[in-house]
Design a protein around this motif. Structure first.
Motif, PDB file in Angstrom:
ATOM      1  N   ASN A   6      23.442  17.934  70.697  1.00 35.48           N
ATOM      2  CA  ASN A   6      23.112  17.159  71.886  1.00 35.48           C
ATOM      3  C   ASN A   6      23.236  15.662  71.622  1.00 35.48           C
ATOM      4  OD1 ASN A   6      22.531  19.479  73.277  1.00 35.48           O
ATOM      5  ND2 ASN A   6      20.409  19.502  72.613  1.00 35.48           N
ATOM      6  N   MET A   7      24.224  15.254  70.876  1.00 30.69           N
ATOM      7  CA  MET A   7      24.393  13.833  70.615  1.00 30.69           C
ATOM      8  C   MET A   7      25.054  13.176  71.822  1.00 30.69           C
ATOM      9  SD  MET A   7      25.588  13.747  66.665  1.00 30.69           S
ATOM     10  CE  MET A   7      27.142  14.513  67.016  1.00 30.69           C
ATOM     11  N   ARG A   8      24.696  11.919  72.033  1.00 36.13           N
ATOM     12  CA  ARG A   8      25.255  11.165  73.153  1.00 36.13           C
ATOM     13  C   ARG A   8      25.660   9.783  72.690  1.00 36.13           C
ATOM     14  NH1 ARG A   8      23.571  12.818  78.302  1.00 36.13           N
ATOM     15  NH2 ARG A   8      22.168  14.594  78.291  1.00 36.13           N
ATOM     16  N   VAL A   9      26.503   9.145  73.494  1.00 36.13           N
ATOM     17  CA  VAL A   9      26.749   7.717  73.323  1.00 36.13           C
ATOM     18  C   VAL A   9      25.527   7.018  73.913  1.00 36.13           C
ATOM     19  CG1 VAL A   9      28.283   5.785  73.838  1.00 36.13           C
ATOM     20  CG2 VAL A   9      29.239   8.088  73.541  1.00 36.13           C
ATOM     21  N   ILE A  10      24.896   6.152  73.123  1.00 37.98           N
ATOM     22  CA  ILE A  10      23.597   5.596  73.513  1.00 37.98           C
ATOM     23  C   ILE A  10      23.728   4.488  74.550  1.00 37.98           C
ATOM     24  CG2 ILE A  10      21.490   4.463  72.645  1.00 37.98           C
ATOM     25  CD1 ILE A  10      21.840   7.168  71.405  1.00 37.98           C
ATOM     26  N   GLY A  12      26.421   0.996  76.338  1.00 37.95           N
ATOM     27  CA  GLY A  12      27.749   0.433  76.551  1.00 37.95           C
ATOM     28  C   GLY A  12      28.523   1.170  77.633  1.00 37.95           C
ATOM     29  N   GLU A  13      29.860   0.983  77.634  1.00 36.79           N
ATOM     30  CA  GLU A  13      30.678   1.499  78.740  1.00 36.79           C
ATOM     31  C   GLU A  13      30.785   3.019  78.777  1.00 36.79           C
ATOM     32  OE1 GLU A  13      35.091   0.821  76.756  1.00 36.79           O
ATOM     33  OE2 GLU A  13      34.116  -0.870  77.766  1.00 36.79           O
ATOM     34  N   ARG A  14      30.489   3.704  77.658  1.00 37.10           N
ATOM     35  CA  ARG A  14      30.527   5.182  77.650  1.00 37.10           C
ATOM     36  C   ARG A  14      29.125   5.783  77.558  1.00 37.10           C
ATOM     37  NH1 ARG A  14      35.033   3.499  78.638  1.00 37.10           N
ATOM     38  NH2 ARG A  14      36.993   4.320  77.813  1.00 37.10           N
ATOM     39  N   LYS A  15      28.129   5.016  77.925  1.00 38.43           N
ATOM     40  CA  LYS A  15      26.721   5.452  77.825  1.00 38.43           C
ATOM     41  C   LYS A  15      26.506   6.818  78.461  1.00 38.43           C
ATOM     42  CE  LYS A  15      22.040   4.090  79.082  1.00 38.43           C
ATOM     43  NZ  LYS A  15      21.180   3.047  79.641  1.00 38.43           N
ATOM     44  N   THR A  31      21.351  10.763  63.703  1.00 36.94           N
ATOM     45  CA  THR A  31      20.658  11.132  64.937  1.00 36.94           C
ATOM     46  C   THR A  31      20.734   9.994  65.950  1.00 36.94           C
ATOM     47  OG1 THR A  31      18.537  10.252  64.220  1.00 36.94           O
ATOM     48  CG2 THR A  31      19.011  12.535  63.601  1.00 36.94           C
ATOM     49  N   ASP A  32      20.576  10.351  67.222  1.00 38.28           N
ATOM     50  CA  ASP A  32      20.594   9.341  68.281  1.00 38.28           C
ATOM     51  C   ASP A  32      19.519   8.282  68.050  1.00 38.28           C
ATOM     52  OD1 ASP A  32      22.680  10.661  69.426  1.00 38.28           O
ATOM     53  OD2 ASP A  32      21.600  11.400  71.170  1.00 38.28           O
ATOM     54  N   LYS A  33      18.360   8.720  67.586  1.00 36.16           N
ATOM     55  CA  LYS A  33      17.239   7.785  67.353  1.00 36.16           C
ATOM     56  C   LYS A  33      17.616   6.748  66.295  1.00 36.16           C
ATOM     57  CE  LYS A  33      12.422   7.846  65.841  1.00 36.16           C
ATOM     58  NZ  LYS A  33      11.361   8.662  65.260  1.00 36.16           N
ATOM     59  N   VAL A  34      18.196   7.215  65.194  1.00 34.88           N
ATOM     60  CA  VAL A  34      18.610   6.298  64.123  1.00 34.88           C
ATOM     61  C   VAL A  34      19.737   5.388  64.618  1.00 34.88           C
ATOM     62  CG1 VAL A  34      19.699   6.170  61.835  1.00 34.88           C
ATOM     63  CG2 VAL A  34      17.861   7.802  62.245  1.00 34.88           C
ATOM     64  N   LYS A  35      20.684   5.977  65.358  1.00 31.43           N
ATOM     65  CA  LYS A  35      21.823   5.211  65.879  1.00 31.43           C
ATOM     66  C   LYS A  35      21.336   4.079  66.788  1.00 31.43           C
ATOM     67  CE  LYS A  35      24.738   7.732  68.210  1.00 31.43           C
ATOM     68  NZ  LYS A  35      25.791   8.677  68.582  1.00 31.43           N
ATOM     69  N   GLU A  36      20.399   4.404  67.680  1.00 29.07           N
ATOM     70  CA  GLU A  36      19.889   3.391  68.610  1.00 29.07           C
ATOM     71  C   GLU A  36      19.190   2.266  67.857  1.00 29.07           C
ATOM     72  OE1 GLU A  36      17.628   3.184  72.875  1.00 29.07           O
ATOM     73  OE2 GLU A  36      17.322   4.965  71.646  1.00 29.07           O
ATOM     74  N   SER A  37      18.345   2.632  66.917  1.00 28.86           N
ATOM     75  CA  SER A  37      17.629   1.636  66.117  1.00 28.86           C
ATOM     76  C   SER A  37      18.600   0.754  65.334  1.00 28.86           C
ATOM     77  CB  SER A  37      16.672   2.358  65.159  1.00 28.86           C
ATOM     78  OG  SER A  37      16.252   1.493  64.148  1.00 28.86           O
ATOM     79  N   LEU A  38      19.613   1.382  64.736  1.00 21.73           N
ATOM     80  CA  LEU A  38      20.597   0.660  63.930  1.00 21.73           C
ATOM     81  C   LEU A  38      21.345  -0.375  64.778  1.00 21.73           C
ATOM     82  CD1 LEU A  38      22.422   0.205  61.467  1.00 21.73           C
ATOM     83  CD2 LEU A  38      23.768   2.156  62.225  1.00 21.73           C
ATOM     84  N   PHE A  39      21.831   0.036  65.947  1.00 23.25           N
ATOM     85  CA  PHE A  39      22.591  -0.897  66.776  1.00 23.25           C
ATOM     86  C   PHE A  39      21.709  -2.006  67.356  1.00 23.25           C
ATOM     87  CE2 PHE A  39      25.961   2.185  66.361  1.00 23.25           C
ATOM     88  CZ  PHE A  39      27.092   1.389  66.373  1.00 23.25           C
ATOM     89  N   ASN A  40      20.421  -1.738  67.536  1.00 22.23           N
ATOM     90  CA  ASN A  40      19.516  -2.813  67.953  1.00 22.23           C
ATOM     91  C   ASN A  40      19.432  -3.886  66.874  1.00 22.23           C
ATOM     92  OD1 ASN A  40      18.953  -1.729  70.426  1.00 22.23           O
ATOM     93  ND2 ASN A  40      17.103  -0.664  69.756  1.00 22.23           N
TER      94      ASN A  40
END
Length: 195
Positions: A6-10, A12-15, A31-40
């Motif tokens: 269930n991964m998603r683009v968090i 941007g244009e493909r959100k 994971t999405d959680k780690v990805k979101e935190s990292l990009f922040n």
């Protein structure tokens, strides 16, 4: 593993677009959680630049960078299943025309890519048992593969401690997400004044 498909683009244009994980248990998706935190931390959005996703797995990090404004991305993985999954995910997110997918060993790919323009974002997310991160970061530094304002993002096991400095690169942040996952970020230090 529950939720791994269930991964998603968090953002941007493909959100919100769904992306697949690599079949089997050889690959460990960020994971999405780690990805979101990292990009922040590294900057929520980008104004152009190239991304390099090494040990790309499903391609989730490079796809996220493209969605958030990078011009193009190169994905590298040695696994046939991973390369197929990346290509499918790029088609799903309509990002194929801004991407290159290389089925190669990372060492071979780095040697080839060293002759190209430098990258703004370089993701290194190797299998934890096969980490050679310090050597790979040193290679990137020696061959000027990172732009002056670029960032190298190393995902690794929490027991791995990467050096504070590698050549002209300095750790700007260490993020620990669990007893298993940590991320270390490198960027170029300000050029020291020559006396």
């Amino acid at each position: 593993m529950k939720g791994r498909n269930n991964m998603r683009v968090i953002s941007g244009e493909r959100k919100g677009m769904r992306i697949k994980a690599v079949p089997g248990d050889q690959t460990r998706p960020t994971t999405d959680k780690v990805k979101e935190s990292l990009f922040n931390v590294i900057g929520p959005y980008f104004n152009g630049g190239k991304a390099l996703d090494l040990f790309a797995g499903s391609g989730g990090l490079g796809i996220e960078a493209l969605s958030r404004g990078c011009d193009e991305a190169v994905f590298v993985d040695q696994s046939f299943k991973a390369v197929q999954t990346i290509k499918e995910n790029l088609e799903t997110t309509r990002l194929t025309d801004r991407s290159r997918v290389l089925r190669k060993d990372v060492t071979v790919a780095l040697a080839e890519l060293a002759t190209e323009e430098p990258f703004k974002l370089i993701f290194l997310d190797p299998p934890y048992a096969k980490e050679q991160l310090a050597d790979q970061v040193a290679y990137i530094e020696r061959h000027d593969m990172l732009t002056d304002n670029g960032v190298i993002i190393c995902e690794h096991g929490s027991e791995t401690e990467l050096p504070d400095r590698i050549g002209r690169l300095t750790v700007i942040k260490r993020l620990r997400y669990s007893n298993v996952i940590s991320i270390t970020l490198y960027e170029f230090t300000e050029l020291e004044e020559h006396v």
